[in-house]
Design an enzyme around this catalytic site. Structure first.
Site, short mmCIF file in Angstrom:
data_model
loop_
_atom_site.label_atom_id
_atom_site.label_comp_id
_atom_site.label_asym_id
_atom_site.label_seq_id
_atom_site.Cartn_x
_atom_site.Cartn_y
_atom_site.Cartn_z
N LYS A 188 -9.05 5.28 1.12
CA LYS A 188 -8.06 6.05 1.88
C LYS A 188 -8.16 7.55 1.51
O LYS A 188 -9.07 7.95 0.80
CB LYS A 188 -6.67 5.46 1.66
CG LYS A 188 -6.58 3.95 1.90
CD LYS A 188 -6.62 3.54 3.37
CE LYS A 188 -6.93 2.08 3.61
NZ LYS A 188 -5.86 1.13 3.39
C1 LIG Z 1 -5.44 -0.33 3.54
C2 LIG Z 1 -4.41 -0.81 4.52
C3 LIG Z 1 -3.31 -1.62 4.16
C4 LIG Z 1 -3.18 -2.22 2.81
O1 LIG Z 1 -3.22 -1.28 1.82
P1 LIG Z 1 -3.34 -1.76 0.30
O2 LIG Z 1 -2.94 -0.52 -0.46
O3 LIG Z 1 -4.78 -2.12 0.09
O4 LIG Z 1 -2.42 -2.89 0.09
C5 LIG Z 1 -2.36 -1.90 5.11
N1 LIG Z 1 -2.47 -1.45 6.38
C6 LIG Z 1 -3.52 -0.70 6.77
C7 LIG Z 1 -3.57 -0.22 8.18
C8 LIG Z 1 -4.53 -0.38 5.86
O5 LIG Z 1 -5.59 0.32 6.26
#
Ligand SMILES: *Cc1c(COP(=O)(O)O)cnc(C)c1O
Length: 380
Positions: A188
């Site tokens: 991210k």
């Molecule tokens: C990465 C992601 C999640 C989950 O995030 P985590 O921190 O890995 O639990 C949820 N929704 C979307 C759209 C994502 O890209």
């Protein structure tokens, strides 16, 4: 292999984590609240609750909104499975709203139609979870207005979108929602390794999320039945919660990363504009940027014909492409829960042609040229 996404860790980031390891607190110290305050500054929200993942943040957000058995949660098919799973964690049922063919975000038109039908049938959802796909905000003014009209609560899944803006306001300020959730997974925009955070402007929701994050246990006098004993040892469990706490090392890494958030996003924009130019003459559909939104550009998803041939050709050329997303309702787990191919045709049609090509702050122009050459050869 050039990956599709990758963290960007500096010497300062490393030093920040080491400093925590040498300090008194590895968890439940000063770094987590400092990180929460810093994210609230960026996101323009009053309260922030940091947890060990965005999935946990979505879960405690649903809990704070009292989502439970007999209730419904709606999200989009074009997302990671977590956006839907959290509805089931709470015992609710889950349904989906199709996406817009241009933005790949929740379609306000599809939402309006589905809400009207649900009102006739008495099956309105309690919670709606729009996702800011690829870092570009969904049309929150339209979605928020529909949610208010039908009395539906809104959790923004802003996992891709820390640092993005919508109509010149930061994503996460909850102008059109109850709660917004960010992810700090390494792919991210900024990372805490694993980590997530929920923002809200509602003190009551923040309090409920803090309880859900840590066993339902509190030391806040106004939440307890008994008078707290002198000395501060007394606590009460007032609800059922989990251990979803973020560590001090994670929060320190996040605080350090946050100082470069604008640089990361600017770099992603520079690289994306370069892709736009270099790919302009290829038979690929480039991701559209809405004038309402300044995207955090988590992803650069292109649409190609013959995706199933193009994808392995790119991998064979050392390009770590990926697909975002396999529509959630087509997963085996959801197919046995009543969904089938054909239910959400726009998300399915988008998926069949989708490839995310590499985009991250450390990507070089030479890397990008390799990606473009490989894509050109694969689609040519
Ligand atoms: C990465 C992601 C999640 C989950 O995030 P985590 O921190 O890995 O639990 C949820 N929704 C979307 C759209 C994502 O890209």
């Amino acid at each position: 292999m050039i990956p599709y996404g990758r963290q960007d860790i500096s010497e300062d980031d490393i030093a920040a984590v080491v400093a925590v390891l040498q300090s008194d607190f590895l968890t439940q110290g000063p770094a987590v609240p400092a990180f929460e305050d810093a994210i609230c500054q960026v996101a323009g929200a009053a309260y922030g609750v940091a947890v060990n993942s965005a999935t946990s943040a979505l879960h405690i957000a649903c809990m704070a909104l009292d989502l439970g058995p007999g209730d419904r949660l709606w999200t989009v098919p074009n997302t990671f499975v977590a956006s839907a799973n959290v509805g089931l964690y709470c015992g609710a049922t889950v349904d989906f709203v199709d996406i817009d063919a241009d933005t790949y975000n929740m379609s306000p038109a599809a939402l309006a139609e589905k809400l009207a039908a649900a009102e006739r049938d008495g099956t309105l959802p309690k919670v709606l979870v729009p996702v800011h796909f690829a870092g570009q905000s969904a049309d929150m003014a339209a979605i928020g207005a529909l949610a208010r009209q039908y009395g539906v609560r809104v959790i923004e899944d802003a996992s891709h979108a820390i640092g993005a803006t919508y109509r010149n306001r930061p994503v996460g300020d909850c102008a059109h929602s109850d709660i917004a959730v960010f992810s700090f997974h390494p792919v991210k925009i900024i990372t805490t390794a694993e980590g997530g955070l929920a923002t809200t402007n509602d003190a009551g929701l923040a309090e409920k999320m803090r309880l859900a994050r840590s066993h339902g246990v509190t030391r806040e006098a106004h939440l307890m039945q008994a008078d707290p004993a002198p000395g501060g040892w007394y606590y009460e469990q007032v609800s059922l919660g989990y251990n979803y706490r973020m560590t001090e090392m994670q929060a320190a890494l996040g605080l350090s990363q946050l100082t470069r958030l604008q640089d990361f996003i600017a770099r992603r924009h520079t690289l994306a504009r370069r892709y736009d130019a270099l790919l302009a003459d290829l038979p690929v559909t480039l991701p559209a940027q809405s004038p309402d939104s300044h995207s955090a550009l988590h992803l650069y998803p292109v649409q190609v014909d013959r995706r199933d041939a193009v994808f392995p050709a790119l991998r064979a050329a050392g390009i770590g492409v990926n697909v975002h997303y396999i529509p959630v309702h087509t997963q085996p787990f959801w197919q046995v829960r009543g969904f089938k191919w054909g239910d959400f045709p726009v998300a399915e049609q988008y998926y069949r042609r989708a490839i995310s090509i590499p985009l991250y702050s450390g990507l070089t122009e030479a890397d990008q040229d390799r990606v473009v050459a490989a894509l050109g050869a694969a689609v040519g």
